[in-house]
Design a protein around this motif. Structure first.
Motif, PDB file in Angstrom:
ATOM      1  N   ARG A 164     -15.899  30.517   5.576  1.00 33.89           N
ATOM      2  CA  ARG A 164     -17.289  30.041   5.618  1.00 33.89           C
ATOM      3  C   ARG A 164     -17.410  28.888   4.628  1.00 33.89           C
ATOM      4  O   ARG A 164     -16.892  28.958   3.508  1.00 33.89           O
ATOM      5  N   VAL A 165     -18.059  27.813   5.023  1.00 37.27           N
ATOM      6  CA  VAL A 165     -18.201  26.632   4.174  1.00 37.27           C
ATOM      7  C   VAL A 165     -19.668  26.474   3.782  1.00 37.27           C
ATOM      8  O   VAL A 165     -20.543  26.403   4.645  1.00 37.27           O
ATOM      9  N   LEU A 166     -19.920  26.455   2.483  1.00 41.03           N
ATOM     10  CA  LEU A 166     -21.268  26.228   1.950  1.00 41.03           C
ATOM     11  C   LEU A 166     -21.261  24.875   1.245  1.00 41.03           C
ATOM     12  O   LEU A 166     -20.576  24.696   0.234  1.00 41.03           O
ATOM     13  N   LEU A 167     -21.999  23.926   1.800  1.00 40.41           N
ATOM     14  CA  LEU A 167     -22.065  22.572   1.244  1.00 40.41           C
ATOM     15  C   LEU A 167     -23.351  22.429   0.445  1.00 40.41           C
ATOM     16  O   LEU A 167     -24.445  22.635   0.980  1.00 40.41           O
ATOM     17  N   LEU A 168     -23.214  22.108  -0.835  1.00 42.02           N
ATOM     18  CA  LEU A 168     -24.377  21.919  -1.703  1.00 42.02           C
ATOM     19  C   LEU A 168     -24.498  20.424  -1.984  1.00 42.02           C
ATOM     20  O   LEU A 168     -23.725  19.856  -2.752  1.00 42.02           O
ATOM     21  N   GLN A 169     -25.467  19.806  -1.341  1.00 36.10           N
ATOM     22  CA  GLN A 169     -25.571  18.354  -1.359  1.00 36.10           C
ATOM     23  C   GLN A 169     -26.602  17.883  -2.378  1.00 36.10           C
ATOM     24  O   GLN A 169     -27.757  18.316  -2.356  1.00 36.10           O
ATOM     25  N   HIS A 170     -26.169  16.976  -3.256  1.00 36.56           N
ATOM     26  CA  HIS A 170     -27.110  16.350  -4.171  1.00 36.56           C
ATOM     27  C   HIS A 170     -28.079  15.486  -3.352  1.00 36.56           C
ATOM     28  O   HIS A 170     -27.655  14.802  -2.404  1.00 36.56           O
ATOM     29  N   PRO A 171     -29.394  15.510  -3.678  1.00 35.44           N
ATOM     30  CA  PRO A 171     -30.383  14.764  -2.865  1.00 35.44           C
ATOM     31  C   PRO A 171     -30.059  13.283  -2.690  1.00 35.44           C
ATOM     32  O   PRO A 171     -30.427  12.686  -1.679  1.00 35.44           O
ATOM     33  N   SER A 172     -29.339  12.682  -3.643  1.00 36.09           N
ATOM     34  CA  SER A 172     -29.034  11.252  -3.541  1.00 36.09           C
ATOM     35  C   SER A 172     -28.087  10.939  -2.378  1.00 36.09           C
ATOM     36  O   SER A 172     -27.957   9.782  -1.978  1.00 36.09           O
TER      37      SER A 172
ATOM     38  N   ASN B 212     -19.387  27.971  11.287  1.00 32.65           N
ATOM     39  CA  ASN B 212     -19.495  28.872  10.128  1.00 32.65           C
ATOM     40  C   ASN B 212     -19.719  28.058   8.849  1.00 32.65           C
ATOM     41  O   ASN B 212     -18.976  28.194   7.871  1.00 32.65           O
ATOM     42  N   ALA B 213     -20.710  27.179   8.889  1.00 33.51           N
ATOM     43  CA  ALA B 213     -20.997  26.320   7.736  1.00 33.51           C
ATOM     44  C   ALA B 213     -22.501  26.219   7.530  1.00 33.51           C
ATOM     45  O   ALA B 213     -23.284  26.380   8.465  1.00 33.51           O
ATOM     46  N   GLU B 214     -22.872  25.945   6.294  1.00 34.08           N
ATOM     47  CA  GLU B 214     -24.292  25.797   5.947  1.00 34.08           C
ATOM     48  C   GLU B 214     -24.421  24.656   4.949  1.00 34.08           C
ATOM     49  O   GLU B 214     -23.614  24.533   4.027  1.00 34.08           O
ATOM     50  N   LEU B 215     -25.435  23.834   5.153  1.00 34.71           N
ATOM     51  CA  LEU B 215     -25.709  22.707   4.251  1.00 34.71           C
ATOM     52  C   LEU B 215     -27.026  22.964   3.538  1.00 34.71           C
ATOM     53  O   LEU B 215     -28.051  23.212   4.174  1.00 34.71           O
ATOM     54  N   ARG B 216     -27.006  22.909   2.221  1.00 40.26           N
ATOM     55  CA  ARG B 216     -28.224  23.004   1.414  1.00 40.26           C
ATOM     56  C   ARG B 216     -28.337  21.740   0.578  1.00 40.26           C
ATOM     57  O   ARG B 216     -27.342  21.280   0.008  1.00 40.26           O
TER      58      ARG B 216
ATOM     59  N   ASN C  48     -23.084  35.464  -2.749  1.00 35.86           N
ATOM     60  CA  ASN C  48     -22.655  36.845  -2.515  1.00 35.86           C
ATOM     61  C   ASN C  48     -22.887  37.234  -1.060  1.00 35.86           C
ATOM     62  O   ASN C  48     -23.727  38.065  -0.759  1.00 35.86           O
ATOM     63  N   GLN C  49     -22.140  36.607  -0.180  1.00 37.77           N
ATOM     64  CA  GLN C  49     -22.292  36.890   1.244  1.00 37.77           C
ATOM     65  C   GLN C  49     -21.295  37.970   1.645  1.00 37.77           C
ATOM     66  O   GLN C  49     -20.099  37.848   1.376  1.00 37.77           O
ATOM     67  N   PRO C  50     -21.774  39.054   2.256  1.00 44.24           N
ATOM     68  CA  PRO C  50     -20.893  40.170   2.608  1.00 44.24           C
ATOM     69  C   PRO C  50     -19.714  39.708   3.467  1.00 44.24           C
ATOM     70  O   PRO C  50     -19.884  38.904   4.384  1.00 44.24           O
ATOM     71  N   GLY C  51     -18.530  40.208   3.112  1.00 42.19           N
ATOM     72  CA  GLY C  51     -17.343  39.890   3.903  1.00 42.19           C
ATOM     73  C   GLY C  51     -16.603  38.642   3.470  1.00 42.19           C
ATOM     74  O   GLY C  51     -15.628  38.241   4.109  1.00 42.19           O
ATOM     75  N   TYR C  52     -17.079  38.018   2.379  1.00 36.22           N
ATOM     76  CA  TYR C  52     -16.423  36.793   1.893  1.00 36.22           C
ATOM     77  C   TYR C  52     -16.220  36.855   0.381  1.00 36.22           C
ATOM     78  O   TYR C  52     -16.958  37.540  -0.322  1.00 36.22           O
ATOM     79  N   GLN C  53     -15.221  36.111  -0.098  1.00 38.53           N
ATOM     80  CA  GLN C  53     -15.050  35.915  -1.540  1.00 38.53           C
ATOM     81  C   GLN C  53     -15.290  34.437  -1.854  1.00 38.53           C
ATOM     82  O   GLN C  53     -14.678  33.562  -1.247  1.00 38.53           O
ATOM     83  N   ALA C  54     -16.234  34.171  -2.756  1.00 42.44           N
ATOM     84  CA  ALA C  54     -16.649  32.792  -3.034  1.00 42.44           C
ATOM     85  C   ALA C  54     -15.663  32.089  -3.966  1.00 42.44           C
ATOM     86  O   ALA C  54     -15.234  32.647  -4.981  1.00 42.44           O
ATOM     87  N   ARG C  55     -15.327  30.849  -3.602  1.00 38.89           N
ATOM     88  CA  ARG C  55     -14.489  29.983  -4.434  1.00 38.89           C
ATOM     89  C   ARG C  55     -15.083  28.583  -4.403  1.00 38.89           C
ATOM     90  O   ARG C  55     -15.580  28.125  -3.368  1.00 38.89           O
TER      91      ARG C  55
ATOM     92  N   PRO D  41     -11.867  36.672   3.816  1.00 38.62           N
ATOM     93  CA  PRO D  41     -11.846  35.211   3.949  1.00 38.62           C
ATOM     94  C   PRO D  41     -12.686  34.562   2.846  1.00 38.62           C
ATOM     95  O   PRO D  41     -13.535  35.218   2.239  1.00 38.62           O
ATOM     96  N   LEU D  42     -12.434  33.283   2.614  1.00 34.45           N
ATOM     97  CA  LEU D  42     -13.148  32.577   1.547  1.00 34.45           C
ATOM     98  C   LEU D  42     -14.514  32.092   2.012  1.00 34.45           C
ATOM     99  O   LEU D  42     -14.695  31.692   3.163  1.00 34.45           O
ATOM    100  N   LEU D  43     -15.443  32.130   1.083  1.00 36.58           N
ATOM    101  CA  LEU D  43     -16.669  31.336   1.175  1.00 36.58           C
ATOM    102  C   LEU D  43     -16.363  30.120   0.308  1.00 36.58           C
ATOM    103  O   LEU D  43     -16.306  30.217  -0.921  1.00 36.58           O
TER     104      LEU D  43
END
Length: 199
Positions: A29-37, A55-59, A72-79, A101-103
């Motif tokens: 799972r890919v979590l993208l944390l985007q700076h507003p700029s 399986n991705a999310e952009l914030r 802390n998403q169930p079923g994943y380990q965050a890195r 699997p990795l987050l």
């Protein structure tokens, strides 16, 4: 009069990239944390990654108040995909069938802005870090890389997934990226491109 933009890829309507954006599955799972700029940046490669991966999310933001629940998403380990003295090469996680699997948490911004995201979000800075041990050269021919191994966010995500999920290919995610760069080179003209970017 302002140009009409595609509501999905945010490109001007005549240059919409949606037909080139794939829809790929990944165990990671890919979590993208985007700076507003970065939102109004012409390439906005984090958005391309989020659109191309199911399986991705952009914030977008600077301080993420809901970070604990995001991490802390169930079923994943965050890195955290970010260099550091303690960062482990991603290859160490490849092929571990019994592990969760990795987050993969990916900050998106200039190096300075990405470091700021870590600074103002202590839970982010506290995550175990992973890194691409041997990154392939960037295909972003319009920007001078700040150092060897510097990649756009999209390229980093593609290379990370190809390490973690080999032999699966995520090359299709780069199609809209390549088209964007070709379009920008065409708009500036080959002569200007060669004079300013091929030195």
């Amino acid at each position: 009069m302002s140009r009409i933009h595609c509501s999905r890829c945010l490109r001007p309507e005549g240059h919409c990239l949606c037909p080139l954006i794939p829809s790929l599955d990944s165990h990671t799972r890919v979590l993208l944390l985007q700076h507003p700029s970065e939102v109004s940046h012409a390439l906005n490669t984090a958005r391309l990654a989020a659109l191309g991966l199911r399986n991705a999310e952009l914030r977008v933001g600077e301080v993420f108040d809901d970070l604990p629940s995001l991490l802390n998403q169930p079923g994943y380990q965050a890195r955290l995909l970010f260099p550091g003295d303690e960062a482990q090469p991603l290859a160490a996680y490849a092929g571990r069938a019994n592990d969760l699997p990795l987050l993969l948490v990916v900050p998106d911004g200039t190096w300075r802005k990405a470091r700021k995201l870590l600074h103002v979000n202590p839970a982010l800075a506290a995550l175990p870090r992973v890194t691409l041990a041997e990154a392939s050269p960037s295909r972003y021919r319009l920007r001078k890389a700040p150092g060897p191994g510097a990649l756009s966010t999209l390229e980093a995500v593609v290379q990370a997934l190809e390490v973690l999920e080999a032999p699966a290919s995520f090359e299709a995610l780069l199609r809209p990226f390549d088209a964007l760069i070709e379009g920008q080179i065409a708009a500036m003209g080959q002569e200007t491109y060669e004079r300013n970017h091929l030195r």
